[in-house]
Design an enzyme around this catalytic site. Structure first.
Site, PDB file in Angstrom:
ATOM      1  N   LEU A 157       0.825  -1.211   0.000  1.00 19.85           N
ATOM      2  CA  LEU A 157       0.000   0.000   0.000  1.00 19.85           C
ATOM      3  C   LEU A 157       0.860   1.262   0.000  1.00 19.85           C
ATOM      4  O   LEU A 157       0.583   2.230   0.699  1.00 19.85           O
ATOM      5  CB  LEU A 157      -0.958   0.012   1.198  1.00 19.85           C
ATOM      6  CG  LEU A 157      -2.012  -1.107   1.242  1.00 19.85           C
ATOM      7  CD1 LEU A 157      -2.829  -0.998   2.522  1.00 19.85           C
ATOM      8  CD2 LEU A 157      -2.904  -1.053   0.018  1.00 19.85           C
ATOM      9  N   CYS A 158       1.934   1.234  -0.792  1.00 20.44           N
ATOM     10  CA  CYS A 158       2.801   2.412  -0.905  1.00 20.44           C
ATOM     11  C   CYS A 158       3.169   2.662  -2.366  1.00 20.44           C
ATOM     12  O   CYS A 158       4.326   2.939  -2.699  1.00 20.44           O
ATOM     13  CB  CYS A 158       4.048   2.261  -0.044  1.00 20.44           C
ATOM     14  SG  CYS A 158       4.919   0.697  -0.198  1.00 20.44           S
ATOM     15  N   GLY A 159       2.171   2.525  -3.231  1.00 21.31           N
ATOM     16  CA  GLY A 159       2.381   2.833  -4.636  1.00 21.31           C
ATOM     17  C   GLY A 159       3.398   1.912  -5.289  1.00 21.31           C
ATOM     18  O   GLY A 159       3.440   0.713  -5.034  1.00 21.31           O
TER      19      GLY A 159
END
Length: 289
Positions: A90-92
């Site tokens: 969930l950090c691109g």
């Protein structure tokens, strides 16, 4: 066409997701400040360490008695790729960009007939590389239990790298991480650790005499430099991860808002159409009587 109840449920679900992404964005923003300060504080020490070693190493240029960590084994047949990524997603594209750089380097080396070994620092790097590089992964180090990266964590990884080198398991070691530039910019970086590569030695305004001599100083500083550079990479990764997560969660929150607006508009239109239909049926029934 979904019913009104389905649309209400979907709107409620997206709103709940939006609350989660907004909370994650705020948490990442709070963690980013500390992580960024730590990364920026580590840069001068690591850069000064490299400058000192560059000046010391210049005295051994072309000599046969240079320390092995500086001169290497004289071969480049076996390459160790130390791939540092995050433990969570969930950090691109933060994790995938580091893994992509390492994968491209590995494939290039394999095409040249070299042997490639990979040590993954972080679960997400392993998850990304295991599909096509699983046979080359020799070890995975997870730091999920570590709330805040300390030098001791980097030194443990450095000890592993130094032990593998002393046992002749590789000739060249390269560290892969993401250098933090801003919230929206994290640069995937490859840095060779063994044999050590430094920039040009800085010109000194004075001539220094070292006590003990350069060889003894290098024997002590070169192993420490490996841990220092790994520590720097882990700190850069920590700041890059939070910056990338903050940006990704901000985009997710905005997208959730747009989706809620579209679903609400669709819900209102369908509800109005249903009310109009019911009115028509009532009027038609009244006229029939």
């Amino acid at each position: 066409m979904p019913s009104l109840k389905d649309l209400r449920n979907r709107i409620a679900s997206v709103k709940a997701t939006q609350k989660i992404t907004k909370a994650m964005q705020m948490v990442a923003a709070a963690k980013l400040r500390r992580a960024q300060e730590a990364a920026e504080a580590a840069r001068p020490y690591a850069e000064r360490m490299e400058a000192v070693l560059a000046n010391l190493a210049s005295a051994f240029e072309g000599r046969d008695d240079a320390p092995q960590l500086l001169a290497g084994t004289g071969k480049d047949d076996v390459h160790l790729l130390l791939v540092a990524t995050a433990e969570r997603g969930l950090c691109g594209g933060f994790n995938s960009s580091i893994a992509k750089l390492a994968r491209e380097r590995a494939k290039s080396l394999i095409a040249q007939g070299k042997t490639v070994k990979i040590v993954c620092v972080g679960k997400k790097g392993f998850d990304s590389l295991k599909r096509d590089m699983g046979a080359h992964i020799v070890k995975t180090i997870e730091l999920r239990h570590v709330k805040r990266v300390a030098f001791e964590n980097a030194d443990e990884i450095g000890d592993l790298v130094r032990q593998m080198f002393e046992e002749g398991e590789f000739d060249v070691c390269t560290l892969f991480y993401a250098r933090f530039q801003s919230v929206i910019s994290q640069v995937p970086t490859a840095q060779q650790l063994i044999p050590a590569i430094f920039g040009e030695a800085a010109e000194l305004d004075a001539v220094y005499e070292y006590e003990p001599d350069e060889a003894e100083i290098l024997e002590d500083l070169l192993p420490r430099n490996i841990s220092v550079q790994i520590f720097r990479g882990l700190l850069e990764n920590a700041a890059s991860e939070q910056g990338a997560r903050m940006s990704a969660m901000d985009n997710a929150t905005r997208n959730a808002g747009d989706m809620i607006n579209k679903l609400t508009l669709n819900y209102n239109r369908q509800r109005q159409a249903q009310i109009t239909k019911e009115l028509i049926e009532i009027i038609s029934g009244a006229e029939a009587l």
